[in-house]
Design an enzyme around this catalytic site. Structure first.
Site, mmCIF file in Angstrom:
data_model
loop_
_atom_site.group_PDB
_atom_site.id
_atom_site.type_symbol
_atom_site.label_atom_id
_atom_site.label_comp_id
_atom_site.label_asym_id
_atom_site.label_seq_id
_atom_site.Cartn_x
_atom_site.Cartn_y
_atom_site.Cartn_z
ATOM 1 N N LYS A 56 -61.533 -0.842 -51.504
ATOM 2 C CA LYS A 56 -61.815 -1.622 -52.470
ATOM 3 C C LYS A 56 -62.969 -2.360 -51.488
ATOM 4 O O LYS A 56 -63.883 -3.151 -51.615
ATOM 5 C CB LYS A 56 -61.483 -2.796 -52.850
ATOM 6 C CG LYS A 56 -60.462 -2.668 -53.137
ATOM 7 C CD LYS A 56 -60.051 -3.554 -55.018
ATOM 8 C CE LYS A 56 -59.618 -3.588 -56.259
ATOM 9 N NZ LYS A 56 -58.765 -2.398 -56.308
ATOM 10 N N SER A 309 -57.740 7.390 -53.902
ATOM 11 C CA SER A 309 -58.397 5.759 -53.631
ATOM 12 C C SER A 309 -57.322 4.636 -52.842
ATOM 13 O O SER A 309 -58.176 3.631 -52.300
ATOM 14 C CB SER A 309 -58.505 4.630 -55.696
ATOM 15 O OG SER A 309 -57.266 4.690 -56.070
HETATM 16 C C1 LIG Z 1 -58.344 -1.700 -57.338
HETATM 17 C C2 LIG Z 1 -57.780 -0.200 -57.195
HETATM 18 C C3 LIG Z 1 -57.890 0.777 -57.938
HETATM 19 C C4 LIG Z 1 -58.427 0.302 -59.959
HETATM 20 O O1 LIG Z 1 -60.062 0.194 -59.505
HETATM 21 P P1 LIG Z 1 -60.905 -1.055 -60.344
HETATM 22 O O2 LIG Z 1 -61.782 -0.935 -60.010
HETATM 23 O O3 LIG Z 1 -60.071 -1.926 -61.368
HETATM 24 O O4 LIG Z 1 -60.351 -0.128 -61.989
HETATM 25 C C5 LIG Z 1 -57.233 1.795 -58.080
HETATM 26 N N1 LIG Z 1 -56.557 2.488 -56.967
HETATM 27 C C6 LIG Z 1 -56.698 1.292 -55.662
HETATM 28 C C7 LIG Z 1 -55.031 1.978 -54.871
HETATM 29 C C8 LIG Z 1 -57.191 0.262 -56.228
HETATM 30 O O5 LIG Z 1 -56.687 -0.780 -54.601
#
Ligand SMILES: *Cc1c(COP(=O)(O)O)cnc(C)c1O
Length: 334
Positions: A56, A309
């Site tokens: 993010k 992510s």
């Molecule tokens: C925010 C987030 C997501 C999802 O992202 P989007 O853009 O809302 O689809 C996935 N994994 C993690 C760790 C996140 O913080």
């Protein structure tokens, strides 16, 4: 406010230049045990190693850096207990901007402390996340701040898309990408970058079975609302917002398939990441691994990239999952 245009792959290159030196290019590593399971070469893009512990930061940096001078002088505001709030706080600090992060009164104190430690002003208001959002929108108007949306914003999407550029550089032969999916900012950006290089690259979104809002919205042909459910993938919880401007249509256009994983499959993936890859991965970050381990997706012939992510998991929870999966201390891959 007039609706901004959807981002393009050009915006992703612009984002990369803005965030260079502030977000780190993350490693892409081989996943031998997962490759054997999937029958294809599988690689993990380790955004759990990004500063602040999730991707993010990329979107937040790009959004803040692209603001006009006057907006930068006033500062930014958002509502988030989690990865987005941390990312905005950190991005603002690195650019010498003021950030206000609204949290509900029930927010975990370690998260409140982490955001304060990044120099942001924390406003605790309301009993729920939704109430903290209302408060943040009111403060935004009163104080002339800029609201930083967690996903439905062209600059946020373009920032997340820089992951796609790094994937193409490290693995130009990629055929399939598995990407965690909630509001769709991450997958929209990654898919824009990959499909600009080769429209034949298969982009698969992965959500949890517990209240997958985008999955049901795609089936309905329009954004739908759902009751939240508890899940290990807490970073994937939440709706598309009352007026979705970008991500719903971008996901409709660019994503080939969305698959769902169960809570057990997410837990097994977190344990796998720890045992086989020595990586600390949160539930929302582990859904792509879960989809491959559980056979929920059939990759194309050729290399597979899995976006991992985030890594901001509560350690007692991860240790409990590790114990439940009988993790013993043995060398990885042994
Ligand atoms: C925010 C987030 C997501 C999802 O992202 P989007 O853009 O809302 O689809 C996935 N994994 C993690 C760790 C996140 O913080």
């Amino acid at each position: 406010m007039p609706r901004a245009a959807d981002p393009t792959s050009r915006d992703i290159y612009l984002a990369r230049r803005r965030i260079a030196g502030l977000a780190r290019p993350t490693p892409l590593v081989e996943a031998p045990a997962l490759s054997r399971r999937a029958g294809q070469q599988v690689y993990l893009k380790l955004e759990n190693l990004q500063a602040t512990g999730s991707f993010k930061l990329r979107g937040a940096l790009n959004k803040l850096a692209a603001l006009p001078e006057q907006a930068r002088a006033h500062g930014v505001i958002t509502a988030s207990t989690g990865n987005h709030g941390r990312a905005v706080a950190r991005a603002a600090r690195s650019m010498g901007m003021r950030a206000v992060i609204c949290l509900s009164r029930g927010a975990a104190s370690n998260k409140v402390d982490a955001i304060r430690a990044l120099g942001a002003e924390v406003v605790q208001a309301g009993e729920s996340y939704d109430e903290s959002v209302e408060r943040s929108l009111r403060l935004q108007r009163e104080r002339g701040l800029t609201y930083v949306h967690p996903f439905d914003d062209p600059q946020i999407i373009a920032g997340q898309g820089t992951i796609g550029l790094e994937l193409l550089e490290d693995l130009p032969e990629v055929r399939t990408a598995l990407v965690p999916l909630s509001g769709g900012g991450l997958i929209s950006g990654v898919a824009l970058a990959l499909k600009a290089a080769d429209a034949g690259i298969r982009v698969v979104g992965v959500s949890m079975q517990a209240a997958p809002v985008m999955y049901h919205s795609l089936q309905a042909g329009k954004p739908v609302e759902m009751e939240e459910e508890p899940t290990l993938a807490d970073a994937l919880v939440g709706g598309l917002g009352p007026e979705n401007h970008h991500t719903f249509r971008l996901v409709q256009r660019l994503v080939d398939e969305v698959v769902l994983v169960s809570e057990q499959e997410i837990a097994a993936a977190m344990a796998y990441a720890l045992a086989e890859q020595r990586q600390v991965v949160e539930g929302g970050g582990a859904v792509g691994i879960a989809a491959l381990l559980a056979g929920r997706v059939r990759p194309e012939e050729g290399p597979v990239a899995v976006v991992v992510s985030g890594g901001n998991v509560d350690l007692p929870l991860l240790l409990r999952i590790a114990r439940e999966h009988g993790l013993q201390d043995r060398p990885p891959g042994a």
